[in-house]
Design an enzyme around this catalytic site. Structure first.
Site, PDB file in Angstrom:
ATOM      1  N   ILE A   1      10.697  10.301  77.188  1.00  0.00           N
ATOM      2  CA  ILE A   1      10.294  10.308  75.786  1.00  0.00           C
ATOM      3  C   ILE A   1       8.955   9.613  75.591  1.00  0.00           C
ATOM      4  CG2 ILE A   1      10.959   9.676  73.433  1.00  0.00           C
ATOM      5  CD1 ILE A   1      12.509  12.022  74.787  1.00  0.00           C
ATOM      6  N   ASP A   2       8.664   8.590  76.364  1.00  0.00           N
ATOM      7  CA  ASP A   2       7.305   8.045  76.364  1.00  0.00           C
ATOM      8  C   ASP A   2       6.308   9.141  76.721  1.00  0.00           C
ATOM      9  OD1 ASP A   2       7.562   5.411  75.570  1.00  0.00           O
ATOM     10  OD2 ASP A   2       7.841   4.640  77.587  1.00  0.00           O
ATOM     11  N   LEU A   3       6.618   9.886  77.780  1.00  0.00           N
ATOM     12  CA  LEU A   3       5.703  10.926  78.248  1.00  0.00           C
ATOM     13  C   LEU A   3       5.597  12.066  77.240  1.00  0.00           C
ATOM     14  CD1 LEU A   3       6.828  11.046  81.990  1.00  0.00           C
ATOM     15  CD2 LEU A   3       4.957   9.751  80.982  1.00  0.00           C
TER      16      LEU A   3
END
Length: 407
Positions: free
Chosen positions: A179-181
């Site tokens: 989700i960061d990515l």
């Protein structure tokens, strides 16, 4: 520089992964990216270790592998944003850039006179991208957010992992901070869209991207499965909720992924596997029927796949045009001929480690090719150069800033 964004300048005020990933994407595309870090400590991810890089003599450095994953193509300057002189340096830099990335808590930079409205006054065409856990609005906007939290709260973990009734079953985090990515990718797209819009209107804008929103958007077909049925999908391991067979199978010596995305591919598979009777069985002849009888067809295919090794199956299925693939370790990934041929492993000189292996950008352009030329920077590596060349500071002024601990 040759990339499609070689005319764009970026100020990266962000830390760790989501926003730095977006800034790295722009750097890959040719943008001139200045990364602002805290003096002494730098980006938080510099401490996310071990592992650290090793120098050419094999000695361990203080450069974390994690930091290098999200900061290639950038120049590093250290600035203390808590001090008025440091805030002024950021404002001076902001006058000279097209894009700003930041991932401070909601309102933090505004307290320093560095919020969007502040920067807009001195650079009306600025594209200012804020990346947070929960967004700039809503009842939970002030909560800190991390990838793991977003994966859970956004529903991704509920559909990831083996079935709860099986050993090891239950919600599972994805093996990379997905989700960061993903948030970084959404931020990259949003900024590029804003750049295109500014070319038409001359107007900049504020972009608000959050981890939770990105995770919810990332639910894709699983969200639609819920909307269509009113029932929450659950984890089913390596199987697909809407396609069968589209999963892993154990072979005589390992495991294999079989991806029959349509009935024609399933028929081809059955021919290669000498089980054409399955394709003719009304229970399995169409994907809809195979989804209904998932457990039965899976049990039958489990027995078939155990009769050959992984490489034997790969060869047979490739020759038949049936989508498949082995489950590689990370080491095996970078031994794959296709990965090597596509230039997905690169190596750049590094100020501390001598040289550093990196993952290359997957974006390929015919007219404006990406050239990886700048490695992940050491902390403050470009401070003097940026102060003198961009902000036109004299040697005496730079020395004073250092003496005061501003940079």
């Amino acid at each position: 520089m040759s990339g499609p964004l070689s005319h764009i300048k970026v100020l990266d005020l962000s830390r760790v992964l989501a926003a730095p990933w977006a800034a790295q994407n722009l750097a890959d595309l040719g943008a001139d990216v200045i990364k602002v870090e805290r003096p002494i400590k730098g980006d938080d991810s510099r401490a996310f270790a071990p592992p650290f890089l090793k120098d050419e003599a094999g000695n361990t450095t203080r450069e974390s592998a994690y930091f290098c994953a999200a900061n290639r193509g950038k120049k590093s300057i250290t600035v203390d944003l808590s001090k008025p002189e440091g805030q002024q340096l950021i404002r001076d830099l902001a006058k000279n850039v097209d894009v700003i990335f930041e991932n401070y808590k909601v309102g933090d930079l505004a307290r320093y006179g560095l919020g969007y409205e502040d920067i807009k006054k001195i650079n009306p065409s600025i594209i200012y991208c804020s990346v947070t856990g929960f967004g700039q609005t809503g009842p939970e906007k002030d909560r800190p957010g991390y990838d793991f939290m977003a994966q859970g709260m956004g529903g991704l973990m509920s559909v990831t992992g083996e079935r709860e009734d099986l050993p090891g079953g239950g919600p599972q985090r994805v093996g990379v901070p997905i989700i960061d990515l993903t948030t970084g990718m959404y931020a990259s797209i949003a900024v590029c869209a804003a750049i295109a819009n500014r070319a038409l209107t001359g107007q900049g804008q504020w972009i608000d991207v959050s981890l939770l929103d990105s995770c919810v958007a990332f639910l894709a077909n699983q969200a639609m499965n819920y909307f269509a049925t009113g029932e929450s999908p659950k984890g089913i391991g390596n199987a697909h909720p809407n396609i069968v067979p589209y999963q892993t199978f154990k072979t005589a010596d390992g495991a294999l992924i079989l991806a029959c995305g349509n009935d024609n591919l399933f028929n081809k598979f059955c021919e290669v596997a000498n089980c054409t009777h399955l394709a003719k069985d009304p229970k399995f002849s169409t994907n809809g029927q195979r989804v209904k009888h998932r457990d039965e067809i899976t049990a039958l295919l489990n027995e078939i796949f155990l009769t050959k090794t992984t490489r034997q199956w790969v060869k047979l299925l490739d020759e038949a045009g049936v989508a498949n693939g082995p489950i590689n370790s990370i080491a095996e990934v970078f031994q794959e001929p296709q990965v090597l041929a596509r230039g997905m492993k690169i190596e750049l000189p590094h100020a501390v480690a001598g040289k550093v292996p990196l993952v290359g950008s997957p974006m390929k352009f015919s007219g404006t090719p990406i050239k990886h030329e700048i490695p992940p920077p050491s902390l403050g590596q470009h401070t003097d150069a940026i102060l003198s060349e961009v902000l036109k500071k004299s040697e005496a002024e730079i020395a004073e800033l250092k003496q005061k601990g501003i940079v």
